[in-house]
Design an enzyme around this catalytic site. Structure first.
Site, PDB file in Angstrom:
ATOM      1  CG  HIS A   1       6.669   0.326  -2.369  1.00 40.21           C
ATOM      2  ND1 HIS A   1       5.834   1.077  -3.179  1.00 40.21           N
ATOM      3  CD2 HIS A   1       6.411  -0.978  -2.668  1.00 40.21           C
ATOM      4  CE1 HIS A   1       5.121   0.257  -3.938  1.00 40.21           C
ATOM      5  NE2 HIS A   1       5.448  -0.989  -3.636  1.00 40.21           N
ATOM      6  CB  ALA A   2      11.672  -1.124   2.204  1.00 42.73           C
TER       7      ALA A   2
ATOM      8  CD  GLU B   1       7.382   4.311  -1.646  1.00 51.00           C
ATOM      9  OE1 GLU B   1       6.273   4.335  -1.063  1.00 51.00           O
ATOM     10  OE2 GLU B   1       7.528   3.852  -2.793  1.00 51.00           O
TER      11      GLU B   1
ATOM     12  NE  ARG C   1       8.338  -1.318  -6.161  1.00 47.62           N
ATOM     13  CZ  ARG C   1       7.444  -0.366  -6.362  1.00 47.62           C
ATOM     14  NH1 ARG C   1       7.737   0.887  -6.102  1.00 47.62           N
ATOM     15  NH2 ARG C   1       6.240  -0.660  -6.845  1.00 47.62           N
TER      16      ARG C   1
ATOM     17  NE  ARG D   1       2.590  -2.737  -9.228  1.00 47.11           N
ATOM     18  CZ  ARG D   1       2.808  -1.606  -8.579  1.00 47.11           C
ATOM     19  NH1 ARG D   1       2.406  -1.469  -7.311  1.00 47.11           N
ATOM     20  NH2 ARG D   1       3.432  -0.589  -9.185  1.00 47.11           N
TER      21      ARG D   1
ATOM     22  CE1 TYR E   1      10.606  10.999  -7.638  1.00 49.09           C
ATOM     23  CE2 TYR E   1      11.333   9.078  -6.393  1.00 49.09           C
ATOM     24  CZ  TYR E   1      11.402   9.873  -7.531  1.00 49.09           C
ATOM     25  OH  TYR E   1      12.264   9.540  -8.556  1.00 49.09           O
TER      26      TYR E   1
ATOM     27  CD  GLU F   1       3.194   7.324  -5.180  1.00 52.36           C
ATOM     28  OE1 GLU F   1       4.267   7.588  -4.599  1.00 52.36           O
ATOM     29  OE2 GLU F   1       2.889   6.190  -5.602  1.00 52.36           O
TER      30      GLU F   1
END
Length: 421
Positions: A178-179, A181, A236, A254, A311, A385
């Site tokens: 996810h971009a 993060e 994201r 997903r 997170y 996470e």
């Protein structure tokens, strides 16, 4: 109500011509963690009509959102129970996206540890890996699994020990799926750095690297990551366009072709943050990753897979698609996850919650850890996470001052896990 549509859908209409997009600053947005008191639907109903940016998908206990400046007064009038995450989201983003220049290698021909004091531009991340590998050519190599939708290389680094390249079961890490993060790339870089630098002088590290081949991909989603640095810090998904929709991007976590068809763990709306795609594994990136993952399965097998995210501070074991189903080795996984959480906490007292992904967080379908468990037969396949838990730590905009501490506690945890599993 789908909060993601309120703000995010209009932002993607111009993505067919990226050069014309203006950078989204989020200046004046105020972010809150709202207590839902186990009635998220009622809270969302009260927020209807406000311009908001949703952060989290597990809304059973709380809802993390940012409110547009023009709606802050209206939000505060709702008198919801809330804690402030960002007084000014735009200001906090600007503070922590000031990239430091890459200082290059030290006298020992390895990158300086000052790398972990700040965030960096994508090109510098690529140079960091090239320099690190260049210092350890006898037991590492850069590899690619394919290209992203916009043609960027999905690169990784392969590490091995005394048995020689490709001779041991795989330990396989993914970062930046996810971009937004950003901390995930830094954590896997720190783990990579220490595996190589300490191999020659730390017996425990040497034993680990002699026992496994490591395959570490720091940017599963390079297009999305670059987009967060140029245009929208909170993006994201990937940057895939589809002729059937003006909305851009698929959630690559997903889109894996395992239990993708199960309902309830992803969205079929192209504008949603958890959009699953039109078919299982139909993104360019996942096609390449599936092929690569299968080569690892068919070679020496996969001992451990970790998909690093942020997170929330969770260590999540399978399954994501079914809250009642447990893998055959569930007890062993739970024990190791608990031990990992204990070891992580020894560094700075950071507490991680452990549990099965679906039950401990929320249902997901077509995710990487389910695929690695069910289709690639990894013995252990987890999602971690990272920092923070939320309201006190900045959410996705983790302060640069916490990069090194986050990386250190994960490295200490990995030393335990890699020796114990």
């Amino acid at each position: 109500m789908k909060l993601s549509v309120i703000l995010l859908a209009p932002l993607v209409l111009a993505t067919a011509v990226p050069k014309q997009e203006r950078k989204i600053t989020y200046d004046g947005y105020k972010a809150f963690r709202i207590s839902t008191e186990h009635d998220a639907a009622a809270v969302k109903e009260k927020l209807a009509g406000l311009s908001v940016v949703p952060f989290n998908f597990n809304t059973e206990e709380h809802l993390d959102i940012a409110i547009a400046p023009e709606d802050i007064t209206a939000f505060e009038a709702l008198n919801l129970t809330a804690e402030v995450m960002h007084e000014d989201l735009g200001a906090d983003i600007a503070k922590h996206e000031t990239f430091s220049a890459y200082e290059g290698v030290t006298a020992q021909a390895i990158p300086s540890l000052t790398w972990f004091n700040s965030y960096h531009a994508y090109a510098d991340h690529m140079q960091f890996f090239n320099d690190l590998q260049g210092a350890f050519t006898q037991n590492s190599e850069i590899f690619t699994v394919g290209n992203s939708g916009q043609g960027r290389s999905i690169f990784g680094i392969h590490l091995w020990g005394s048995g020689g390249k490709g001779s041991k079961p795989a330990v396989y890490f993914h970062g930046t799926v996810h971009a937004r993060e950003w901390i995930t790339a830094k954590v896997v870089e720190y783990i990579t750095y220490n595996l190589l630098v300490q191999y020659s002088n730390n017996t425990a590290v040497k034993t680990v690297l002699d026992s496994y081949d490591f395959y570490i991909i720091p940017f599963v989603n390079p297009d999305g990551f670059v987009y967060t640095q140029t245009t929208n810090r909170l993006w994201r998904k990937n940057r895939q366009t589809r002729t059937s929709s003006s909305c851009v991007g698929t959630d690559m976590n997903r889109n894996w072709p395992y239990k993708w068809e199960v309902t309830g763990g992803a969205s079929t709306d192209p504008c949603d943050e958890t959009y699953k795609g039109q078919a299982a594994g139909d993104t360019t990136e996942i096609k390449a990753l599936v092929a690569f993952t299968q080569t690892l399965k068919n070679s020496k097998g996969i001992k451990l897979f970790i998909d690093w995210h942020s997170y929330g501070q969770y260590i999540l074991t399978p399954w994501g698609y079914d809250c009642s189903l447990k893998p055959a080795n569930h007890a062993r996984q739970a024990s190791l996850a608990s031990g990992l959480a204990t070891r992580i906490a020894q560094s700075y007292g950071t507490r991680f919650t452990t549990g099965q992904a679906c039950a401990a967080l929320y249902a997901t379908t077509g995710d990487s850890t389910d695929y690695l468990t069910g289709a690639a037969l990894a013995e252990f396949a987890w999602t971690i996470e990272l920092r923070p838990t939320g309201s006190s730590g900045g959410g996705f905009v983790l302060p640069a001052a916490q990069i090194l501490a986050s990386a250190i506690e994960q490295w200490e945890g990995m030393k335990y896990l890699l020796a114990a599993m």
